[in-house]
Design an enzyme around this catalytic site. Structure first.
Site, PDB file in Angstrom:
ATOM      1  N   SER A 139      -4.084  -8.666  24.027  1.00 42.19           N
ATOM      2  CA  SER A 139      -3.276  -8.806  22.814  1.00 42.19           C
ATOM      3  C   SER A 139      -2.311  -7.642  22.742  1.00 42.19           C
ATOM      4  O   SER A 139      -2.619  -6.538  23.228  1.00 42.19           O
ATOM      5  CB  SER A 139      -4.183  -8.794  21.567  1.00 42.19           C
ATOM      6  OG  SER A 139      -3.419  -8.698  20.378  1.00 42.19           O
ATOM      7  N   TYR A 152     -11.151  -4.958  17.178  1.00 47.16           N
ATOM      8  CA  TYR A 152     -10.543  -5.950  18.068  1.00 47.16           C
ATOM      9  C   TYR A 152      -9.510  -5.277  18.973  1.00 47.16           C
ATOM     10  O   TYR A 152      -9.507  -5.487  20.195  1.00 47.16           O
ATOM     11  CB  TYR A 152      -9.888  -7.032  17.215  1.00 47.16           C
ATOM     12  CG  TYR A 152      -9.137  -8.103  17.963  1.00 47.16           C
ATOM     13  CD1 TYR A 152      -9.801  -9.182  18.531  1.00 47.16           C
ATOM     14  CD2 TYR A 152      -7.739  -8.052  18.066  1.00 47.16           C
ATOM     15  CE1 TYR A 152      -9.095 -10.181  19.198  1.00 47.16           C
ATOM     16  CE2 TYR A 152      -7.035  -9.048  18.730  1.00 47.16           C
ATOM     17  CZ  TYR A 152      -7.721 -10.108  19.292  1.00 47.16           C
ATOM     18  OH  TYR A 152      -7.016 -11.095  19.945  1.00 47.16           O
TER      19      TYR A 152
END
Length: 252
Positions: A139, A152
């Site tokens: 990401s 995350y």
């Protein structure tokens, strides 16, 4: 793409939106696809839509024993995996200081332990055979941070560093290891991030305005880069991190 016909790939999180697009893109190129997902019904649906070149496997990637069994089942059915796509991911948005260890462990289990388990199980065979492609979907939160996604982001950043290290370790075994970093994309994680109602819509529209292409990423925007990195076209590319963000992030 050159060299994909007849290859065998495992895609984790294959029952989700992004995973579905990746599975279908690889299958279009002639790849035999193992759709790994915690949700058995979702995996079976994708495999059914693809047809005979895909099979579904219910696998909890946070459980190493389940991963080993799942990989063995796929390879018993189709032969050794040539391609691994670590796509599965999950998050629950919240400021770090407002979260607790139980949540951290779930996020780490899926986003860090999961791809480590998969890579260890599949990568050993690739190294022994002298070839393979490992592609991890991280990401842009790993590269630039993202408020409300601290753990995350840490996991995705860890996978970027891990992949660079593994790329060095496996280069002499002809195993390519690369990372794709999606920017803001129309996925359940983003929907949880922006929330509902008027405020959520304002955040959603603000993200679109910030992206040079003036739209969020769609699942179909990511299948091509994964297919490319899995193909012979990318045989001389390893240890790289590629953002697919509509131009939002242009880090070197």
């Amino acid at each position: 793409m050159k060299g994909l016909e007849g290859k065998r790939a495992i895609v984790t999180g294959g029952g989700g939106g992004l995973g579905t697009a990746i599975c279908k893109r690889l299958a279009e190129a002639g790849v035999i696809v193992g759709v790994f997902d915690l949700n058995k019904e979702a995996a079976e649906k994708v495999a059914s839509e693809i047809g005979g070149s895909a099979s579904a496997y219910a696998v909890d990637i946070s459980d190493q024993a389940a991963v080993i069994a799942g990989v063995q089942a796929f390879e018993n059915d189709h032969g050794p995996a040539d391609i691994l796509v670590n796509n599965a991911g999950w998050d629950k948005v919240g400021n770090f200081l407002d979260t607790d260890k139980d949540l951290w462990e779930k996020i780490v289990g899926i986003n860090l332990w999961g791809p480590l388990h998969m890579t260890h199980a599949v990568g050993q065979g690739m190294a022994a055979r002298g070839g393979g492609k490992i592609i991890t979907i991280a990401s842009d939160a790993a590269r630039v941070g993202s408020s409300g996604e601290g753990v995350y982001s840490a996991c995705k950043g860890g996978m970027v560093s891990f992949s660079k290290t593994l790329a060095r370790e496996l280069a002499r075994k002809n195993v390519n290891v690369n990372v794709v970093c999606p920017g803001p994309s129309d996925t359940p994680i983003l929907n949880d991030f922006v929330g509902e109602g008027e405020m959520g819509q304002k955040i959603y529209e603000g993200l679109k305005r910030a992206i040079p292409f003036k739209r969020l990423g769609q699942p179909e925007d990511f299948g091509g880069i994964v297919a490319f990195l899995a193909s012979e076209e990318a045989d001389y590319i390893t240890g790289q991190v590629i953002s697919v963000s509509g131009g939002l992030t242009m880090a070197g």
